[in-house]
Design a protein around this motif. Sequence first.
Motif, short mmCIF file in Angstrom:
data_model
loop_
_atom_site.label_atom_id
_atom_site.label_comp_id
_atom_site.label_asym_id
_atom_site.label_seq_id
_atom_site.Cartn_x
_atom_site.Cartn_y
_atom_site.Cartn_z
N GLU A 151 0.83 -1.23 0.06
CA GLU A 151 0.02 0.08 0.04
C GLU A 151 0.66 1.38 -0.08
N SER A 152 2.06 1.11 0.49
CA SER A 152 2.87 2.41 0.46
C SER A 152 3.25 2.84 -0.81
N THR A 153 3.91 4.36 -0.49
CA THR A 153 4.19 4.99 -1.66
C THR A 153 5.19 4.42 -2.69
N CYS A 154 6.25 3.68 -1.61
CA CYS A 154 7.29 3.12 -2.33
C CYS A 154 7.13 1.80 -2.79
N ALA A 155 6.01 1.29 -2.95
CA ALA A 155 5.80 -0.19 -3.20
C ALA A 155 6.58 -0.58 -4.20
N PRO A 156 7.19 0.09 -5.21
CA PRO A 156 7.82 -0.58 -6.29
C PRO A 156 8.98 -1.06 -5.98
N VAL A 157 9.74 -0.11 -4.99
CA VAL A 157 11.01 -0.57 -4.30
C VAL A 157 10.90 -1.84 -3.83
N GLY A 158 9.91 -2.04 -2.90
CA GLY A 158 9.52 -2.97 -2.05
C GLY A 158 9.36 -4.40 -2.85
N LYS A 159 8.91 -3.96 -4.10
CA LYS A 159 8.48 -5.25 -4.93
C LYS A 159 9.74 -5.74 -5.60
N PHE A 160 10.71 -4.80 -5.96
CA PHE A 160 12.03 -4.99 -6.46
C PHE A 160 12.71 -5.92 -5.69
N LEU A 161 12.81 -5.35 -4.27
CA LEU A 161 13.73 -6.00 -3.18
C LEU A 161 13.04 -7.42 -3.11
N THR A 162 11.76 -7.64 -2.96
CA THR A 162 11.23 -8.99 -2.61
C THR A 162 11.52 -9.85 -3.87
N GLY A 163 11.43 -9.37 -5.16
CA GLY A 163 11.82 -9.99 -6.21
C GLY A 163 13.40 -10.67 -6.25
N ILE A 164 14.30 -10.12 -5.63
CA ILE A 164 15.54 -10.34 -5.81
C ILE A 164 15.91 -11.26 -4.28
N GLY A 165 14.84 -11.36 -3.47
CA GLY A 165 14.89 -12.35 -2.34
C GLY A 165 15.14 -11.43 -1.20
N VAL A 166 15.16 -10.15 -1.16
CA VAL A 166 15.44 -9.29 0.10
C VAL A 166 13.98 -9.21 0.84
N SER A 167 13.83 -9.81 1.83
CA SER A 167 12.37 -9.43 2.65
C SER A 167 12.80 -8.86 4.08
N LEU A 168 12.72 -7.47 3.96
CA LEU A 168 12.90 -6.55 5.03
C LEU A 168 11.46 -6.20 5.65
N GLN A 169 11.84 -5.76 7.14
CA GLN A 169 10.77 -5.21 7.81
C GLN A 169 11.18 -3.82 8.04
N LEU A 170 10.17 -3.12 8.03
CA LEU A 170 10.41 -1.59 8.29
C LEU A 170 11.61 -1.54 9.48
N LYS A 171 11.37 -2.17 10.48
CA LYS A 171 12.56 -2.03 11.72
C LYS A 171 13.73 -2.63 11.26
N ASP A 172 14.00 -3.44 10.36
CA ASP A 172 15.17 -3.89 9.91
C ASP A 172 16.02 -2.65 9.38
N VAL A 173 15.35 -1.88 8.32
CA VAL A 173 15.53 -0.72 7.85
C VAL A 173 16.13 0.39 8.84
N ILE A 174 15.35 0.67 9.81
CA ILE A 174 15.43 1.46 10.86
C ILE A 174 16.75 1.16 11.44
N LEU A 175 16.96 -0.10 11.76
CA LEU A 175 18.18 -0.51 12.73
C LEU A 175 19.40 -0.42 11.61
N VAL A 176 19.28 -0.32 10.44
CA VAL A 176 20.58 -0.24 9.48
C VAL A 176 21.03 1.11 9.57
N VAL A 177 19.69 2.13 9.44
CA VAL A 177 19.82 3.57 9.12
C VAL A 177 20.68 4.00 10.46
N VAL A 178 19.74 3.72 11.69
CA VAL A 178 20.34 4.24 12.81
C VAL A 178 21.93 3.71 13.28
N SER A 179 22.22 2.33 12.81
CA SER A 179 23.56 1.92 12.98
C SER A 179 24.53 2.80 12.12
N LEU A 180 24.08 3.20 10.75
CA LEU A 180 25.12 4.08 10.03
C LEU A 180 25.21 5.19 10.68
#
Lengths: 337, 547
Positions: A151-180
């Motif tokens: 449903e989100s605005t960035c659905a194409p990005v999500g779709k692409f990621l799922t296509g190459i096998g990456v399944s991330l939750q929002l909190k995973d992305v937050i985790l990486v951003v905070v770490s960086l």
Amino acid sequence: MDFATLLTFLIGVITGGLVLGFVYAIIALGYTMVYGVLQLINFAHSEVFVTGAVVGFEVFRVLAPVEMNGYLKLLIALVAAMTISGLLNVVIERLAYRPLRNSPRLVPLITAIGVSLILQDVLRVIEGFQGRFDLTYTLPNGFSAPFCGAESTCAPVGKFLTGIGVSLQLKDVILVVVSLLSLAVLNYIVNRTRLGKAIRAVAQDRVTAGLMGIDANRMISATFLIGGALGGISGVLFGMKFGTINAYSGFIPGVTAFTAAVLGGIGSIPGAVLGGLLLGVLEKLIGVTNVFGEVLGIANLGVIDDSYSKLGAFIALVLILIFKPTGLLGKSNVEKV
Amino acid sequence: MTAPTSTPNPFKNLPRAGQPDRTVLLMLFFIISSGILLASHNAPLLESLGSLGSFLKNPIVEALFVSLFLANVLFAYLWKAAPWARMLVGVGSLLFVLPLAGREDTSLLDLSIQIMIFAALALGLNIVVGLAGLLDLGYIAFFAVGAYLWGIFASPRFAEVLRYYGENPGATNAGTLAIGLFLLVVTIASLVYISRLTARTAPTALSTWSFRLASLGAVAGLTLTLRAVMVLMSGSADSLEAGINPGFFWLFLALSIMAAAIVGVLIGLPVLKLKGDYLAIITLGLGEVIRVLANNLDLYSAGSQGITPIGTASVPWFNTLAGALGFAEDQHYLLFLYALVLVVIGVILLVNVRLDRSRIGRAWIAIRDDEVAAQAMGVPLMQTKLIAFATGASFAGVMGMIFAAKQTFISPESFVLNQSIMVLAMVILGGMGSFPGVILGAGVVTLLNLRILPGLGEATANLGIPQEVNPGQLQRLIFGAILVAMMLLRPEGLLPNRRRQLELHHEDHQEDDSAQGNAGALGKGGGDVYSAGYAPAKEDDKAGGSR
């Protein structure tokens, strides 16, 4: 299983490992910085990290009924955890390590183990007064949703990621951003400020740094403060990622992170990050050994028990210390009399 | 070389000089504390006392009485008194009064056995940590080795393992056996050869690698041989439903020492090269590995549910003896274990004292104090450290086996990190490197763990405190506090080893050099004043005497 499926599966495993690796990397920084200035394994760091996780749990629990932006809650949790863990680390250093600075090496090491045990029970008792042992994070809405869902605005990005096998939750992305972000800030502090320069000087040679007018004790305290704050951040991130923690859950991530610090070369900040990422991936790969066994037709290994994949860190540690004790990015350290 | 006449006797070397003679006090104390112990463990007497009796049965009060009683032995060791009195108190306490009190209350015997088992563990760890200065956080793994050795063979597990091998024989037995035995003989021969070679010359890369290769080969050979033997024996699985014949107890007692020592060497080989802090974290990891293996190798260890029932030793002649002494049927076995543990700990203590005064003991202390200097003086580092590891491990192994035979049940729960830390706390509390110290530490910590904490837990259970906060569950806090407090306040321990004490207070002595020794002032908290004329003379004596 055909090649494309296997590849997407592998990409998924490795991204999962990298996300986990960022948590290990941030914990490892706490070990490596303290080791850098004091040549002491701060066994209590795993409890400093759990303290951060407990603080994060409390913040999310208290703020759960409050209508507030989820990211703001996260920010509050992070700041609270950083403050409390950082101060705790400073207090530990002041009370338990500083009086023993000139003792034989065994003495502060044993103290560190003792402090770690004390903190475990103190945390358990604090939460126990409210009848809790296992602490389950109440995350803000949407944190556990898939990253860039349909449903989100960035659905194409999500779709692409799922296509190459990456399944991330929002909190995973937050985790990486905070770490960086924390890595960037740490890098700035250590390499670009006077404080960082002083810390590096103390790590290199405490006595000479003292002669140059640097107050070594203050710098050591500052190192413990920074290391503890990083421990607090990693605690919140760890709690977010795994959902449930308790007072004793610091042991395994602590040892893994320590292994990461050794793998990268203890005392080296980029080394700790590299080691953390490598170990995160390694742990995830060990966890799916059975799939490889099946695909390659070697053996049916059955289910790999979770405890075995945790042992991977210990075995890696033994192998690193035997074959390359200086780590990947560490400087060799010849013992002089 | 004849034994020098002035060999320092460890039991005379202690701070008794300048004390008043306390023979009378010692005997008085012995009689009173024995009386209290006997009375407080006499069930009929306690019955008749009513509420006072049930108060005396409280675990905390009991712990108080037991420690009061054990203080006898400590005072017999510490105080200046007539030799006959000290002898009488020491021997009388352990051989007569304690079994006598235990006759009325078996839990006391059980407690004493536990204390002595942990004392042996603490003595073993003391060699590794206290003498050789290697911090081992996975020490309980060796205890597990001994326990599982007896646990697997003397329980229904053995029959199941045999059946499994009978169904999955793998390669041909005779061939496997031949290869296994061949590998074993060749590798052990080469191990001996290499270690002879490297004892004289500096180790080269070739010799280190061939040593490692040979050790690997030895393990492989042992595995193959054992496997073949298992397969050959699998036919008799049904007749071994309750494990092997308990008559093998004595053989396994020897085997458990060897097995633990071998595991000690195998663990030590890769890790002993490392410096102190790395060694600590690696041993911590390896201890955890052994626990996880015990938890997951269901065929051998029955996983987390544990092995039960484990066979007990069968000693008919002892049962007759115990019966003649008026012990009830069900107390015979505990009394036997008590006697056995007493003998074993006596042997361990003797080994310890002799080792401490030997070439190896001095090499350990040299390594602890300065590894580089020790190496420069010709101490073979690796070999000496391995001996320390293996010796410490073997004590744990034998006690592990006795533990399994006593509990008749073992599970991975008994071999967790907390237990390793507990043994470490005993060593630290008593004093690293001090034999009487670590025994005292073992007594205090075991009483704390088995009586006082559960007692506190019981006492507070009714006060409505949540389970998590119950003081009975605060082992980690207490052990941690012991470690930190001792390190900060008195790193040499309660009953310090003189040499260790001098090292740990190195700075103090430089200003204090002229102070007169008040070496007897153990209780005064200080106790660390350098006695100028006393200790150095002894040290010189020792160095001169044995060269």
